[in-house]
Enzyme design. Structure first.
Site, PDB file in Angstrom:
ATOM      1  N   LEU A  11       0.864  -1.181   0.000  1.00 52.20           N
ATOM      2  CA  LEU A  11       0.000   0.000   0.000  1.00 52.20           C
ATOM      3  C   LEU A  11       0.899   1.228   0.000  1.00 52.20           C
ATOM      4  CD1 LEU A  11      -2.855  -0.736   2.600  1.00 52.20           C
ATOM      5  CD2 LEU A  11      -2.971  -0.892   0.113  1.00 52.20           C
ATOM      6  N   ASP A  12       0.588   2.200  -0.849  1.00 53.77           N
ATOM      7  CA  ASP A  12       1.347   3.442  -0.863  1.00 53.77           C
ATOM      8  C   ASP A  12       1.196   4.163   0.469  1.00 53.77           C
ATOM      9  OD1 ASP A  12       2.039   2.979  -3.518  1.00 53.77           O
ATOM     10  OD2 ASP A  12       0.259   4.015  -4.261  1.00 53.77           O
ATOM     11  N   ARG A  13       2.136   5.045   0.762  1.00 54.22           N
ATOM     12  CA  ARG A  13       2.121   5.785   2.027  1.00 54.22           C
ATOM     13  C   ARG A  13       0.804   6.540   2.215  1.00 54.22           C
ATOM     14  NH1 ARG A  13       3.245  10.983   3.575  1.00 54.22           N
ATOM     15  NH2 ARG A  13       3.902  11.574   1.474  1.00 54.22           N
ATOM     16  N   HIS A  49       0.511   1.911  -8.510  1.00 57.18           N
ATOM     17  CA  HIS A  49      -0.432   3.014  -8.736  1.00 57.18           C
ATOM     18  C   HIS A  49      -1.516   2.653  -9.749  1.00 57.18           C
ATOM     19  CE1 HIS A  49       2.823   6.204  -7.454  1.00 57.18           C
ATOM     20  NE2 HIS A  49       2.536   5.331  -6.507  1.00 57.18           N
TER      21      HIS A  49
END
Length: 441
Positions: free
Chosen positions: A181-183, A279
């Site tokens: 998971l992205d920040r 993304h």
């Protein structure tokens, strides 16, 4: 100073002062053997913060560094500090090669160990709880990750990361994060407490046996019905974390979308990514013309131009973003640099616009630091300006990993505040193995 000459600050740089050279090295390079959460974290101003600390970064020379001076490498590859800092740090032995103080003109050789002793100021994160959804008997930890916190130590983040918080506040030391998971993305994170469970679930992920379900809040009135985007995605610039649809060189990608409801010029959308590109949901939504509403990267006209990436449109050379009369400077080697052998000027223009935008943010941040009669707050240990706190809208994007399910199991999180009404609609679209089997038949 000649290569190989030992500077006393290599042994004694603590808090910006020269102290006993025989006893100071541990003070600057080692953290306490036993740290408690209260020794690391504190809350202030609605944010979780980490007490500043000294830290030793050490890495062997990367291939692209070999043959370049130490000063050139740090000023061009680590641009979070001004050039004057790196000049001072090399001179005082805060930056070393092979545990020796060198001059700024020293050339890095293959196999060199490059070390940087810094007084580390980690960015603050949200105080929202890192919630444990479930811990299974076979060692699977299911976590609800808030936005703003990265999963692993990376860049300026070390203690303010999921793995460190789970260690410091929950007592879990052996951790094997499974999904990414992205920040800025919130939601469900699967973490193995042993390598076997992590390996088994990763195998199921690769075999597409695990269903991933997200919710997001996008700009505009998303169309009704099931919308499928199967545009290939490629990485344009790893260093900038920049990705884009590319029909010729992109990797196969597939995401299903369905609108849950609309309000106030936004739509809350259910998302099912069938592949796992970086993304992916954000890039596909941008391609469809409905970017995540508060996405600083893919809903950014300064980077993507007036078309905003819809249908894969890229900014043209003639379409220059407004720079507000700010002069943007960067090393010539970085301008328009793309990954791979890409000759398309549009890609280079996109990367250049992205770099320009990042530089403008740095410039704005620097100006904000210097306003007021007293100027910026300066750390009394390292004399560096204390960076301003992130705004609430900089802590997360409206993209949330809501539910993961696999053979014989399913876990979900609570819906985020910006998608609370989705609870009235999501049951009609969420993944159901029986319904999926019927549809395939």
């Amino acid at each position: 100073m000649a290569r190989g000459q030992k500077h006393k600050l290599s042994e004694s740089y603590v808090g910006g002062n020269v102290v006993n050279p025989r006893g100071a090295k541990n003070a600057k390079t080692q953290e306490p053997t036993v740290l408690l959460a209260k020794d690391v974290y504190y809350e202030e101003g609605g944010l979780q913060r980490v007490y500043p600390y000294f830290h030793r970064f050490a890495t062997h020379a990367k291939g692209r560094w070999v043959g370049r001076t130490i000063y050139d490498v740090f000023t061009k590859e680590f641009r979070d500090r001004p050039k004057a800092y790196y000049e001072m740090a090399i001179e005082k032995g805060i930056i070393e090669i092979n545990a020796e103080t060198v001059s700024k003109d020293t050339v890095i050789r293959n196999g060199d160990l490059v070390t940087h002793f810094i007084h580390r100021h980690e960015p603050p994160i949200s105080t929202q709880e890192l919630r444990i959804v479930r811990e299974t008997d076979d060692g699977l930890l299911v976590v609800d990750k808030p936005g703003s916190i990265p999963v692993h130590p990376t860049g300026r983040y070390n203690y303010n990361t999921v793995t460190k918080v789970l260690e410091m506040k929950h007592g879990h030391r052996a951790l094997y994060p499974i999904n990414r998971l992205d920040r800025l993305t919130s939601g469900l994170l699967l973490v193995g407490l042993n390598p076997n469970i992590a390996r088994n679930i990763e195998r199921d992920l690769v075999a597409h046996k695990i269903q991933k379900e997200y919710v997001c809040r996008v700009q505009g009135e998303f169309p009704e019905g099931r919308i499928v985007c199967d545009q290939p995605i490629r990485v344009i610039a790893h260093k900038l974390a920049l990705n884009c649809v590319d029909p010729t060189e992109g990797k196969p990608s597939l995401t299903e979308f369905e609108k849950l409801y609309s309000e106030d010029g936004h739509s809350v959308v259910y998302c099912r990514p069938k592949t796992g590109r970086t993304h992916q949901i954000r890039v596909h939504l941008q391609f469809l013309g409905f970017p995540v509403a508060n996405d600083p990267l893919y809903n950014n006209e300064e980077v993507w131009g007036s078309a905003m990436g819809k249908n894969g449109a890229l900014p043209q050379l003639a379409e220059e973003p407004e720079t507000h009369n700010a002069e943007i400077k960067r090393p010539a080697k970085m301008v328009g640099k793309c990954d791979g052998d890409q000759k398309n000027d549009s890609w280079k223009t996109l990367v250049k616009r992205m770099e320009d935008w990042k530089d403008r943010q740095d410039m704005i941040e620097h100006v904000n630091e210097c306003v007021g009669e007293k100027g910026p707050d300066v750390c009394d240990k390292c004399s560096n300006p204390v960076l301003p706190d992130p705004r609430p809208d900089e802590l997360c994007i409206w993209l949330h990993a809501w539910r993961y399910s696999g053979p014989g199991w399913a876990y979900e999180t609570e819906l985020p505040e910006w998608a609370q009404k989705a609870a009235d609609h999501i049951d009609r679209v969420k993944y159901c193995p029986e319904q999926q089997t019927a549809n395939e038949a």
